[in-house]
Design an enzyme around this catalytic site. Sequence first.
Site, PDB file in Angstrom:
ATOM      1  N   ASP A 293      62.781 -34.658 -47.556  1.00  0.00           N
ATOM      2  CA  ASP A 293      61.779 -33.870 -46.873  1.00  0.00           C
ATOM      3  C   ASP A 293      62.399 -32.477 -46.654  1.00  0.00           C
ATOM      4  O   ASP A 293      63.507 -32.183 -47.128  1.00  0.00           O
ATOM      5  CB  ASP A 293      61.328 -34.554 -45.566  1.00  0.00           C
ATOM      6  CG  ASP A 293      59.936 -34.079 -45.143  1.00  0.00           C
ATOM      7  OD1 ASP A 293      59.522 -32.994 -45.598  1.00  0.00           O
ATOM      8  OD2 ASP A 293      59.274 -34.754 -44.342  1.00  0.00           O
ATOM      9  N   GLU A 480      52.329 -32.252 -37.852  1.00  0.00           N
ATOM     10  CA  GLU A 480      53.714 -32.665 -37.598  1.00  0.00           C
ATOM     11  C   GLU A 480      54.045 -32.610 -36.100  1.00  0.00           C
ATOM     12  O   GLU A 480      53.196 -32.901 -35.260  1.00  0.00           O
ATOM     13  CB  GLU A 480      54.671 -31.851 -38.463  1.00  0.00           C
ATOM     14  CG  GLU A 480      54.365 -32.046 -39.959  1.00  0.00           C
ATOM     15  CD  GLU A 480      55.409 -31.507 -40.874  1.00  0.00           C
ATOM     16  OE1 GLU A 480      56.599 -31.696 -40.595  1.00  0.00           O
ATOM     17  OE2 GLU A 480      55.040 -30.905 -41.905  1.00  0.00           O
TER      18      GLU A 480
HETATM   19  C1  BGC Z   1      56.558 -32.842 -44.096  1.00  0.00           C
HETATM   20  C2  BGC Z   1      56.154 -33.495 -45.393  1.00  0.00           C
HETATM   21  C3  BGC Z   1      55.661 -32.463 -46.366  1.00  0.00           C
HETATM   22  C4  BGC Z   1      56.745 -31.413 -46.545  1.00  0.00           C
HETATM   23  C5  BGC Z   1      56.388 -30.347 -47.548  1.00  0.00           C
HETATM   24  C6  BGC Z   1      57.480 -31.656 -44.308  1.00  0.00           C
HETATM   25  O1  BGC Z   1      57.701 -30.945 -43.124  1.00  0.00           O
HETATM   26  O2  BGC Z   1      57.189 -33.783 -43.269  1.00  0.00           O
HETATM   27  O3  BGC Z   1      55.184 -34.465 -45.165  1.00  0.00           O
HETATM   28  O4  BGC Z   1      55.317 -33.065 -47.574  1.00  0.00           O
HETATM   29  O5  BGC Z   1      56.985 -30.791 -45.294  1.00  0.00           O
HETATM   30  O6  BGC Z   1      55.466 -29.456 -47.055  1.00  0.00           O
END
Ligand code: BGC
Length: 599
Positions: A293, A480
């Site tokens: 991630d 998030e």
């Molecule tokens: C998230 C992911 C996402 C990634 C790319 C991260 O902060 O947890 O779910 O795919 O960012 O944007």
Amino acid sequence: MRKLISIVIIALIVFSCAKKQTKIINKEAIIEFKVDSLLALMTLEEKIGQMTQVRHFDNITDDEIATKFIGSVIHTNGPNPGEGAAGWQAKFVSLQKKALSSRLGIPLLFGVDAVHGQNTFDGATIFPHNIGMGATANAKLVEEAAAITAVEAQATGFNWVFSPCIAIPYNEKWGRVYEAFSESTELTQVLTKASVRGHQGDLSKSNTVMATAKHFIGDGSTDFGTEGGNTSISMQEVYERLLPPYRDAVNEGVGAVMVSFNTLSDKSMHAHKEMITGVLKDSLGFDGIVLTDWKGYSRFGENDIINAGVDMVMAVDGDLDIFQQGLKKGVDSDYVSQERVDDAVRRILRQKYRLGLFEHPFPDANLIAEIGSPSHREKAKQAVRESLVLLKNENKALPIDKATKKIIVVGEHANNTGLQSGGWTITWQGKDENYSGATTILEGIKGIADGEVIYDEFGSDNHKDADLIIVVVGETPYAEFFGDVGDGSGKYQLTLTDEHQKYVSKYASKGQKLIVVLISGRPLVVTNQIDQSDAFIAAWLPGSEGKGIAEVLFGDYNFKGKLPHSWPNAVEDFNGKFGPNFWDTSITPLYIFGYGLNY
Ligand code: BGC
């Protein structure tokens, strides 16, 4: 004679199945041969390059795509790649040409957070977030939505999506509850399979994309629902409740798995060799790409994460050189083995061959016309209708008679496509204003009602002569950790804001028929508002097709949605360490999982 014909038919079926099977085996064997041949030609720098994913605008020039041998480009929060879909395609075509101009000409993977439609593109069809798709419990619909998302992602230049999120949220305080289908492992399994199938279809076609199961593992079951926190549930629970959707995703051929920010019993998931290599790769037999991630390399243990089994690194926000130089040093000093690097690159090349990228590296310009097309929007509207869960319907409040003389619609969420769509809509944190091509709930109501419809945005007017009030309230968009509730002192609570509570109580006190539509990324504590209303609907985060809500309220369609989560009764339900996960039988939900009325 009949017997003979049957034998011949059976023989033909067996023969054709065997032929098909042999074809698949041959195709895979050829891919493995090509992977090995290409790998044998690669330098260490080229291999590390393949393991690198960058943002298209961040810490990198277009020429460095070739000179740093980059394997993948991500588009997420940040400047758009170009003007309109043709502009996006043009940018990615030019980057792809850079990659193809390098010594070995290995094409790039272009990845995007298309988590409810190609939601990064203004004008795309936006589906309900996964929690709403969970409420439909309709695997066919989830598969069709994923196939449409794949088309619109390809139309904007992508061959890879970071979806589906197959977390099992156990605490509604988590800011990502809505990205997942359900608290139920079984339902999540069924919808995971459908989603992977829908996205990937025949992977080598130009209208399908590689899918990503995320975030491995324990993202939705951290203590107190903290994004990236510690998951301290027992390993037995991890295996029994969280792992099955991953097993299904792997069996369905998912191309990628993204590792999670959380720790599992205090051990970083990014560096968790037992889970990544031992369980995911060795036990489940996953042969695709394990991706970090965000900034996973510098945040979670640098070369330890490669040793744990990570194959590709999201080298963003300044991580590009740190990763490329760091891994080179790691291999030079034997901290990371050449075999580990080869395994990682083999997986990346394998997926590129499976996607047919070497033959068709560029996006198909003909797909642009399909972005936000009427048939795609019709499917999204069906998803909205099927996602609505009717929690209460008394005094014959619903369905609404189209001939009702005067209807008052209250609340900002009623006339704002950004608010009705949640986070990950056009921008990372979502929008609080309208976006292209979407219709609001109010527009839907106005389009279907024969009588007068008056909009009272902030519940400030008095309409004593109205026959019916529809109040639309809920959460504002978040994504998030921004959406984590924590101790409740921040922006998000598990109750409605005071203003929204007032919209409901003010109109409830007037004695007119009151229907409440809740827009939220998770079940909220709305026990009082349910009491005050005649009818109450959980509408989740429906996305671009607000009309779908009106079609059900006015009875053109019946309610079908069923709760994908148990519904809390009181804020106190959230005070336990693991929050209201309802495994704890001491917590009595207001409505149980699977509840939902209809007409
Ligand atoms: C998230 C992911 C996402 C990634 C790319 C991260 O902060 O947890 O779910 O795919 O960012 O944007």
